[in-house]
Design a protein around this motif. Structure first.
Motif, PDB file in Angstrom:
ATOM      1  N   GLY A  21       0.657  -1.245  -0.126  1.00 17.87           N
ATOM      2  CA  GLY A  21      -0.005   0.082   0.019  1.00 17.87           C
ATOM      3  C   GLY A  21       0.944   1.203   0.006  1.00 17.87           C
ATOM      4  O   GLY A  21       1.931   1.379  -0.414  1.00 17.87           O
ATOM      5  N   LYS A  22       0.082   2.356   0.565  1.00 18.55           N
ATOM      6  CA  LYS A  22       0.888   3.664   0.463  1.00 18.55           C
ATOM      7  C   LYS A  22       2.298   3.735   1.285  1.00 18.55           C
ATOM      8  O   LYS A  22       3.085   4.036   0.859  1.00 18.55           O
ATOM      9  CB  LYS A  22      -0.200   4.758   0.920  1.00 18.55           C
ATOM     10  CG  LYS A  22       0.174   6.010   0.629  1.00 18.55           C
ATOM     11  CD  LYS A  22      -0.913   6.940   0.993  1.00 18.55           C
ATOM     12  CE  LYS A  22      -0.633   8.416   0.284  1.00 18.55           C
ATOM     13  NZ  LYS A  22      -1.860   9.410   0.607  1.00 18.55           N
ATOM     14  N   ALA A  23       2.291   3.371   2.461  1.00 18.68           N
ATOM     15  CA  ALA A  23       3.384   3.048   3.374  1.00 18.68           C
ATOM     16  C   ALA A  23       4.662   2.271   2.497  1.00 18.68           C
ATOM     17  O   ALA A  23       5.560   2.674   2.730  1.00 18.68           O
ATOM     18  CB  ALA A  23       3.032   2.577   4.728  1.00 18.68           C
ATOM     19  N   GLU A  24       4.136   1.315   2.182  1.00 18.68           N
ATOM     20  CA  GLU A  24       5.125   0.421   1.299  1.00 18.68           C
ATOM     21  C   GLU A  24       5.721   1.189   0.052  1.00 18.68           C
ATOM     22  O   GLU A  24       6.957   0.889  -0.073  1.00 18.68           O
ATOM     23  CB  GLU A  24       4.687  -1.174   1.087  1.00 18.68           C
ATOM     24  CG  GLU A  24       4.276  -1.736   2.162  1.00 18.68           C
ATOM     25  CD  GLU A  24       3.037  -1.727   3.024  1.00 18.68           C
ATOM     26  OE1 GLU A  24       2.373  -0.573   2.501  1.00 18.68           O
ATOM     27  OE2 GLU A  24       2.788  -2.284   3.884  1.00 18.68           O
ATOM     28  N   GLN A  25       4.794   1.624  -0.453  1.00 15.32           N
ATOM     29  CA  GLN A  25       5.467   2.476  -1.755  1.00 15.32           C
ATOM     30  C   GLN A  25       6.217   3.780  -1.410  1.00 15.32           C
ATOM     31  O   GLN A  25       7.195   3.892  -1.987  1.00 15.32           O
ATOM     32  CB  GLN A  25       3.980   3.267  -2.346  1.00 15.32           C
ATOM     33  CG  GLN A  25       3.276   2.245  -3.127  1.00 15.32           C
ATOM     34  CD  GLN A  25       4.031   1.172  -4.179  1.00 15.32           C
ATOM     35  OE1 GLN A  25       4.744   1.647  -5.051  1.00 15.32           O
ATOM     36  NE2 GLN A  25       3.817  -0.201  -4.180  1.00 15.32           N
ATOM     37  N   ALA A  26       6.184   4.296  -0.354  1.00  8.72           N
ATOM     38  CA  ALA A  26       7.016   5.309   0.205  1.00  8.72           C
ATOM     39  C   ALA A  26       8.358   4.528   0.591  1.00  8.72           C
ATOM     40  O   ALA A  26       9.430   5.238   0.255  1.00  8.72           O
ATOM     41  CB  ALA A  26       6.484   6.054   1.293  1.00  8.72           C
TER      42      ALA A  26
END
Length: 106
Positions: A21-26
């Motif tokens: 998700g968003k955290a992993e993409q960051a």
């Protein structure tokens, strides 16, 4: 410039981040930036690369770690070693960095 080779563990971490998700993409963005700098110059000052003492499963190898993050709880690192180098079709040596682990500081 170095060619990067990834252990199964490092490859699995990258795959997990890519599918997250968003955290992993960051986190993936930071990891990819670190890998790019590592590939260009392992001595890049921002990586703060230094030899790691007593790396599990490789006690006789020189293993290094480089910063993905700093001053963050459970800051991530890239653990790597030089080589083994490869040869191209013409017999020229290709400098290789093997990425062993990508993840929180051990």
């Amino acid at each position: 410039m170095f060619t990067l080779r990834f252990s199964d563990d490092a490859e699995a971490t990258l795959d997990r981040l890519k599918g997250g998700g968003k955290a992993e993409q960051a986190k993936l963005k930071k990891v990819l930036r670190t890998l790019g700098r590592l590939q260009m110059d392992p001595r890049y000052p921002g990586l703060r690369s230094h030899q790691y003492e007593n790396f599990p499963d490789l006690p006789d190898q020189k293993v290094w770690d480089s910063y993905v993050e700093n001053q963050t709880p459970a800051a991530w690192r890239v653990y790597w070693m030089y080589g083994p180098n490869e040869k191209d079709e013409q017999g020229n040596e290709i400098a290789v960095i093997t990425v062993l682990v990508i993840g929180p500081h051990l």
